[in-house]
Design a protein around this motif. Structure first.
Motif, mmCIF file in Angstrom:
data_model
loop_
_atom_site.group_PDB
_atom_site.id
_atom_site.type_symbol
_atom_site.label_atom_id
_atom_site.label_comp_id
_atom_site.label_asym_id
_atom_site.label_seq_id
_atom_site.Cartn_x
_atom_site.Cartn_y
_atom_site.Cartn_z
ATOM 1 N N GLU A 10 1.310 -4.435 -9.153
ATOM 2 C CA GLU A 10 2.525 -4.037 -9.863
ATOM 3 C C GLU A 10 3.031 -2.689 -9.350
ATOM 4 O O GLU A 10 4.230 -2.511 -9.141
ATOM 5 C CB GLU A 10 2.269 -3.942 -11.368
ATOM 6 N N ALA A 13 4.630 -2.897 -5.985
ATOM 7 C CA ALA A 13 5.951 -3.528 -6.039
ATOM 8 C C ALA A 13 7.040 -2.527 -6.422
ATOM 9 O O ALA A 13 8.217 -2.775 -6.183
ATOM 10 C CB ALA A 13 5.930 -4.694 -7.029
ATOM 11 N N GLN A 14 6.640 -1.391 -6.984
ATOM 12 C CA GLN A 14 7.597 -0.407 -7.477
ATOM 13 C C GLN A 14 7.578 0.914 -6.714
ATOM 14 O O GLN A 14 8.398 1.788 -6.970
ATOM 15 C CB GLN A 14 7.343 -0.146 -8.957
ATOM 16 N N VAL A 15 6.638 1.062 -5.795
ATOM 17 C CA VAL A 15 6.492 2.314 -5.053
ATOM 18 C C VAL A 15 6.697 2.029 -3.567
ATOM 19 O O VAL A 15 6.033 1.155 -3.015
ATOM 20 C CB VAL A 15 5.081 2.912 -5.272
ATOM 21 N N ARG A 90 3.072 5.691 -9.255
ATOM 22 C CA ARG A 90 3.728 5.162 -10.458
ATOM 23 C C ARG A 90 3.684 6.195 -11.584
ATOM 24 O O ARG A 90 4.645 6.366 -12.319
ATOM 25 C CB ARG A 90 3.046 3.867 -10.919
ATOM 26 N N GLN A 93 6.255 8.797 -10.857
ATOM 27 C CA GLN A 93 7.581 8.271 -11.182
ATOM 28 C C GLN A 93 7.824 8.344 -12.686
ATOM 29 O O GLN A 93 8.906 8.726 -13.126
ATOM 30 C CB GLN A 93 7.739 6.833 -10.684
#
Length: 126
Positions: A10, A13-15, A90, A93
């Motif tokens: 997960e 997928a976002q970094v 994450r 962020q």
């Protein structure tokens, strides 16, 4: 129930991950390079110019470092293979940092590619 691998997937997928082929250029452009491995891993060898902040205390150290307070800093993180770095990114962020990336493959990929590695020198007592 999620496991560690699910959480890493997960996060990845976002970094944004920096491919090894682009790593040296990305590191030159970064404001700060952070090694999130444990202290013994860092002392055994690290990417030159990296500062050490173990993942377990990363948020606390960043919160206590006025020089790293600007949320627009270009931050690159790495760990051994990239899982801890993705999770740490994450977290940054979530703290409001806007430009956080991790090094794909981590330190293992960096050193396997023959890139420079820094190691502290033990004192000599001659």
């Amino acid at each position: 129930m999620k496991n560690a691998h699910d959480l890493v997937a997960e996060a990845k997928a976002q970094v944004p991950e920096i491919p090894l082929e682009q790593a040296e250029e990305a590191l030159r452009k970064a404001d700060v390079l952070i090694d999130v491995r444990e202290a013994d891993e860092y002392l055994a060898g690290h990417i030159p110019g990296a500062i050490h902040m173990s993942r377990g205390v990363l948020e606390f150290k960043l919160s206590g470092a006025p020089a790293l307070a600007a949320r627009d800093l270009k931050i690159v993180l790495y760990c051994k293979t990239s899982g801890r770095a993705a999770l740490a990114a994450r977290s940054l962020q979530a703290m409001g940092y806007l430009d956080v990336q991790s090094l794909a493959g981590g330190f293992d990929a960096w050193s396997a590619a023959g890139k420079p590695v820094a190691s502290p020198q033990a004192p000599t007592f001659d």
